[in-house]
Design a protein around this motif. Structure first.
Motif, mmCIF file in Angstrom:
data_model
loop_
_atom_site.group_PDB
_atom_site.id
_atom_site.type_symbol
_atom_site.label_atom_id
_atom_site.label_comp_id
_atom_site.label_asym_id
_atom_site.label_seq_id
_atom_site.Cartn_x
_atom_site.Cartn_y
_atom_site.Cartn_z
ATOM 1 N N GLN A 1 -72.538 37.918 -43.574
ATOM 2 C CA GLN A 1 -72.088 38.043 -44.931
ATOM 3 C C GLN A 1 -71.470 39.318 -45.008
ATOM 4 O O GLN A 1 -70.148 39.383 -45.770
ATOM 5 C CB GLN A 1 -73.292 38.180 -45.889
ATOM 6 C CG GLN A 1 -74.006 36.888 -46.146
ATOM 7 C CD GLN A 1 -75.153 37.141 -46.816
ATOM 8 O OE1 GLN A 1 -76.186 38.079 -46.825
ATOM 9 N NE2 GLN A 1 -75.723 35.926 -47.657
ATOM 10 N N LEU A 2 -71.659 40.543 -44.590
ATOM 11 C CA LEU A 2 -70.550 41.669 -44.522
ATOM 12 C C LEU A 2 -69.355 41.462 -43.952
ATOM 13 O O LEU A 2 -68.265 41.755 -44.392
ATOM 14 C CB LEU A 2 -71.089 43.000 -43.845
ATOM 15 C CG LEU A 2 -72.678 43.511 -44.698
ATOM 16 C CD1 LEU A 2 -73.087 44.427 -43.736
ATOM 17 C CD2 LEU A 2 -72.063 43.651 -45.957
ATOM 18 N N LEU A 3 -69.494 40.581 -42.905
ATOM 19 C CA LEU A 3 -68.213 40.322 -42.159
ATOM 20 C C LEU A 3 -67.339 39.400 -43.010
ATOM 21 O O LEU A 3 -66.088 39.363 -42.780
ATOM 22 C CB LEU A 3 -68.281 39.651 -40.718
ATOM 23 C CG LEU A 3 -69.087 40.482 -39.581
ATOM 24 C CD1 LEU A 3 -69.245 39.707 -38.579
ATOM 25 C CD2 LEU A 3 -67.979 41.687 -39.361
ATOM 26 N N GLN A 4 -67.853 38.406 -43.974
ATOM 27 C CA GLN A 4 -67.071 37.699 -44.811
ATOM 28 C C GLN A 4 -66.779 38.565 -45.882
ATOM 29 O O GLN A 4 -66.169 37.961 -46.766
ATOM 30 C CB GLN A 4 -68.017 36.647 -45.110
ATOM 31 C CG GLN A 4 -68.249 35.499 -44.033
ATOM 32 C CD GLN A 4 -69.115 34.659 -44.230
ATOM 33 O OE1 GLN A 4 -69.121 34.208 -45.484
ATOM 34 N NE2 GLN A 4 -69.873 33.958 -43.391
ATOM 35 N N GLY A 5 -67.124 39.791 -46.215
ATOM 36 C CA GLY A 5 -66.726 40.382 -47.349
ATOM 37 C C GLY A 5 -67.535 40.113 -48.445
ATOM 38 O O GLY A 5 -67.247 40.296 -49.731
ATOM 39 N N ARG A 6 -68.756 39.625 -48.468
ATOM 40 C CA ARG A 6 -69.906 39.295 -49.576
ATOM 41 C C ARG A 6 -70.942 40.291 -49.784
ATOM 42 O O ARG A 6 -71.785 40.225 -49.200
ATOM 43 C CB ARG A 6 -70.114 37.879 -49.187
ATOM 44 C CG ARG A 6 -69.056 36.869 -49.118
ATOM 45 C CD ARG A 6 -69.481 35.409 -48.451
ATOM 46 N NE ARG A 6 -70.766 35.086 -49.079
ATOM 47 C CZ ARG A 6 -71.385 34.164 -48.199
ATOM 48 N NH1 ARG A 6 -71.265 33.411 -47.479
ATOM 49 N NH2 ARG A 6 -72.827 33.807 -48.853
ATOM 50 N N GLY A 7 -70.437 41.448 -50.119
ATOM 51 C CA GLY A 7 -71.492 42.623 -50.003
ATOM 52 C C GLY A 7 -72.581 42.492 -51.183
ATOM 53 O O GLY A 7 -73.611 42.526 -50.812
ATOM 54 N N ALA A 8 -72.300 41.476 -52.184
ATOM 55 C CA ALA A 8 -73.410 41.352 -53.122
ATOM 56 C C ALA A 8 -74.526 40.480 -52.492
ATOM 57 O O ALA A 8 -75.626 40.603 -52.540
ATOM 58 C CB ALA A 8 -72.888 40.638 -54.408
ATOM 59 N N LEU B 1 -66.351 29.952 -49.267
ATOM 60 C CA LEU B 1 -65.308 30.521 -49.928
ATOM 61 C C LEU B 1 -65.370 30.742 -51.241
ATOM 62 O O LEU B 1 -64.603 31.189 -52.054
ATOM 63 C CB LEU B 1 -64.324 29.484 -49.204
ATOM 64 C CG LEU B 1 -63.922 29.580 -47.852
ATOM 65 C CD1 LEU B 1 -63.023 28.287 -47.487
ATOM 66 C CD2 LEU B 1 -63.590 30.863 -47.149
ATOM 67 N N ARG B 2 -66.360 30.097 -52.073
ATOM 68 C CA ARG B 2 -66.473 30.040 -53.343
ATOM 69 C C ARG B 2 -67.019 31.200 -53.665
ATOM 70 O O ARG B 2 -67.626 32.130 -53.139
ATOM 71 C CB ARG B 2 -67.546 28.789 -53.838
ATOM 72 C CG ARG B 2 -66.866 27.385 -53.273
ATOM 73 C CD ARG B 2 -67.837 26.486 -54.195
ATOM 74 N NE ARG B 2 -67.578 25.117 -53.798
ATOM 75 C CZ ARG B 2 -67.915 24.156 -53.100
ATOM 76 N NH1 ARG B 2 -69.288 24.650 -52.643
ATOM 77 N NH2 ARG B 2 -67.726 23.072 -52.688
ATOM 78 N N SER B 3 -66.586 31.567 -55.031
ATOM 79 C CA SER B 3 -67.311 32.801 -55.583
ATOM 80 C C SER B 3 -68.847 32.703 -55.873
ATOM 81 O O SER B 3 -69.247 31.395 -55.907
ATOM 82 C CB SER B 3 -66.654 33.137 -57.113
ATOM 83 O OG SER B 3 -67.142 32.147 -57.881
ATOM 84 N N LYS B 4 -69.455 33.903 -56.158
ATOM 85 C CA LYS B 4 -70.870 33.743 -56.146
ATOM 86 C C LYS B 4 -71.456 32.943 -57.228
ATOM 87 O O LYS B 4 -72.440 32.289 -57.174
ATOM 88 C CB LYS B 4 -71.520 35.406 -56.067
ATOM 89 C CG LYS B 4 -72.945 35.250 -56.107
ATOM 90 C CD LYS B 4 -73.421 36.953 -56.093
ATOM 91 C CE LYS B 4 -74.823 36.798 -55.874
ATOM 92 N NZ LYS B 4 -75.296 38.373 -55.998
ATOM 93 N N ARG B 5 -70.585 32.960 -58.281
ATOM 94 C CA ARG B 5 -71.015 32.304 -59.651
ATOM 95 C C ARG B 5 -70.909 30.724 -59.365
ATOM 96 O O ARG B 5 -71.656 30.047 -59.774
ATOM 97 C CB ARG B 5 -70.123 32.737 -60.624
ATOM 98 C CG ARG B 5 -70.449 32.051 -61.926
ATOM 99 C CD ARG B 5 -69.429 32.277 -63.001
ATOM 100 N NE ARG B 5 -69.612 31.797 -64.179
ATOM 101 C CZ ARG B 5 -68.784 32.031 -65.202
ATOM 102 N NH1 ARG B 5 -68.042 32.907 -65.335
ATOM 103 N NH2 ARG B 5 -69.153 31.405 -66.505
#
Length: 337
Positions: free
Chosen positions: A170-177, A310-314
């Motif tokens: 998840q960090l490698l994908q830039g998804r910190g949240a 690839l979608r937003s978290k929302r």
């Protein structure tokens, strides 16, 4: 020495890519099989743990339709060799080459591109033989002997151990949240859940996410990849073979130095994984072309996982309860000893 342990998988992945060559540049053939993204029929033994227990969906459960929709099986009255040759020479074969060496044709697709079908079918028959002779009987005995609450605890335990792999990807994908949520889930289940045997994080509404390096490569741009079935590991793509090598250093189980304990845990994880797939055995056994059913369902689900990343978290949909079988579930020697 984790790099040394990963060396055979890296060599295998490189060999598969070299065999791919560089066919004509175009889009892969479209597949008409419709399988909901959140469910899939899996391959045997080490079949992808990518399904929740007992969640086969009606569109998948129509074996004649699934087999008829697949481009691989021959149509009545048609030349089998000609049909398979057409599938093997279909356009779109440059996707893996472009993903590795650069190119513009890396858009996503749900098509199951399977130019290595003759080889894959042979491996699939081997996997089925091992499954019916060893894995399925063990999983059946496991479900009869071990109570459901204990099996749930085992599944929770191994799911919790996957957290370091998920958080890193998840960090490698830039998804910190998402990584923060997964870390909180891991800490909660490891403490309040007594080492992950219980799942208080789900009751606290902390979302469950499962990521691997194959998905990360997809999020980085390697959207499509040719299908390959590996002995024991089951359905994969060339991209996911590289992903296996990337996940090895992150596996907590593989860091256990005691061989008996490590291999015992890996064996239990394999049996637990196979037990979760017992619910779809009837579907697979009655399919007209079981290979095509497994391949198309697995590929569509895998594409959904990557598109969902690839979608937003929302806007992101729910993850499945399980990911493809992790490399830490396969007993492999420790070459450092």
């Amino acid at each position: 020495m984790n790099v040394v342990r990963a060396f055979p998988l890296i060599v295998l992945a490189t060999a598969l890519t070299a065999c791919a060559g560089k066919p004509a540049r175009s889009d892969a053939p479209a597949a008409s099989t419709v399988v909901p993204a959140s469910s899939a029929a899996e391959a045997p033994v080490t079949a992808d743990t990518s399904m929740a227990e007992a969640t086969p969906v009606t569109p998948v459960a129509a074996p004649p339709a699934a087999a008829a929709a697949s481009p691989a099986p021959p149509v009545a009255g048609a030349d089998t060799d000609a049909a398979r040759t057409a599938a093997a020479t279909a356009p779109g074969g440059d996707d893996d080459f472009d993903a590795l060496y650069g190119g513009t044709n890396n858009t996503g697709s749900a098509a199951a591109y399977d130019p290595w079908e003759p080889f894959n079918r042979k491996v699939h028959r081997f996997n089925n033989a091992v499954d019916r002779g060893i894995a399925r009987p063990l999983a059946t005995a496991y479900t009869h002997v071990v109570p459901r609450f204990a099996r749930t605890g085992v599944s929770n335990f191994f799911s919790n151990l996957r957290a370091p792999v998920t958080i890193t990807n998840q960090l490698l994908q830039g998804r910190g949240a998402d990584a923060w949520d997964s870390l909180g889930r891991f800490l909660m289940n490891s403490t309040l859940g007594i080492g992950g045997l219980f799942d208080p994080a789900s009751k606290a509404m902390v979302p469950r996410r499962n990521e691997d390096f194959g998905q990360t490569l997809g999020a980085w741009g390697w959207r499509r990849s040719r299908y390959v079935e590996l002995p024991f590991f089951g359905p994969r793509t060339v991209r996911d073979v590289f992903g296996l090598a990337g996940d090895i250093p992150l596996s907590p189980i593989r860091r256990i130095e005691e061989d008996k304990l490590r291999i015992g845990l890996q064996g239990l994880q394999l049996v637990d994984t196979r037990a979760q797939l017992l619910a779809i055995d009837d579907l697979r056994d009655t399919a007209v072309d079981e290979y095509s059913l497994v391949r198309d369902a697995w590929m569509q689900r895998r594409n959904y996982q990557i598109e969902n990343d690839l979608r937003s978290k929302r806007d992101r949909g729910h993850d499945d309860a399980n990911s493809p079988i992790p490399v830490d579930a396969m007993p492999m020697p420790q070459w450092t000893h």
